[in-house]
Design a protein around this motif. Sequence first.
Motif, short mmCIF file in Angstrom:
data_model
loop_
_atom_site.label_atom_id
_atom_site.label_comp_id
_atom_site.label_asym_id
_atom_site.label_seq_id
_atom_site.Cartn_x
_atom_site.Cartn_y
_atom_site.Cartn_z
N GLU A 1 10.27 -5.24 4.84
CA GLU A 1 9.52 -4.18 5.51
C GLU A 1 10.23 -3.73 6.79
O GLU A 1 10.26 -2.54 7.12
CB GLU A 1 8.10 -4.66 5.85
N ILE B 1 -2.67 3.96 2.55
CA ILE B 1 -2.16 2.93 1.66
C ILE B 1 -2.59 3.26 0.24
O ILE B 1 -3.75 3.61 0.00
CB ILE B 1 -2.70 1.55 2.06
N LEU C 1 7.39 -0.75 -1.17
CA LEU C 1 6.09 -1.36 -1.46
C LEU C 1 6.17 -2.37 -2.60
O LEU C 1 5.54 -3.42 -2.56
CB LEU C 1 5.06 -0.28 -1.84
N TRP C 2 6.94 -2.03 -3.64
CA TRP C 2 6.92 -2.81 -4.87
C TRP C 2 8.18 -3.67 -5.07
O TRP C 2 8.31 -4.32 -6.10
CB TRP C 2 6.73 -1.87 -6.06
#
Length: 288
Positions: free
Chosen positions: A103, A129, A261-262
């Motif tokens: 992140e 989100i 994110l993934w």
Amino acid sequence: MAMATKLLAGSSKRVVTRYMPNLNSAVKYVRTFCVGNGSNKPNQEEFIPDDTALELGPFGPQNKRFPLPGSIGPKFEKSPQPVVSRSKPETDVVKPFLENQPEYRHCNVLEQIVLFQEEDGFMTEDSHIPLPSDRLEYIAQECPDIMRVDFKNLFPGRDIMNGTLTLVTISQKTDNDMSSWDTDVDEEREALLAAFVQGAKEICEALESGGYWADFIDPSCGKPFLGPHTNATLFETDEAYRKLGFEIEDLGCCKVIRHHLWGTKCYVGCLFTNAPLTHPIIEIMTDP
């Protein structure tokens, strides 16, 4: 069509990000532009009836959250969230730890993108989100001038160095980790490839019906799907994707793209067009 939305708005450039359950959510909307009604906005009554959603193959079944005709469902407004600035760590003990986190590295990449686009007046608004059920991230942005040279050889015969050039990345969340390789990974990649190619073709057809040029990169070979042959390629592990907010990890035997994110559970495709960001197809508008 209800979606979680993030907008980076500026005086001359912006980035539009949508989160959706699957690629079918975008394709059903785009199909309304191919009916020849001559309108920039879709005719809500001409959406595909619910009973045809089962025939969409790799795009999956209809989302039950939007049961009304035209894929309409209730829209819930979220109260604005305060913008929290990311402060840099003040100690040498914390900083090395944070710098190793995906992140943190992703934020640094985005900061670098904003820096070279700052002269064009970028500004960041609140973001939302994505829902747990959202498995697709759609990002459209005006291609930065310094990146056009990276894509110049992909489209021989077209002057992409001048005029409008919009770049769309479509990221599909995967069940399997794409950094490994086995039968399940191979089968999932084939299914996602088929979904992306079919969806991208329909988006391009809708844009072309409105008088715009559009093409997309075939992830299986890294070359434009609709354009003339070229020796240039753009695979999902190309370094150009770093400038678009992704990370490229070198595993030794191969490279893999990492989503903010993934992680490595992601399959990425890319589309180019001279349609502006204000075109409703590019915006994937939530209003009829």
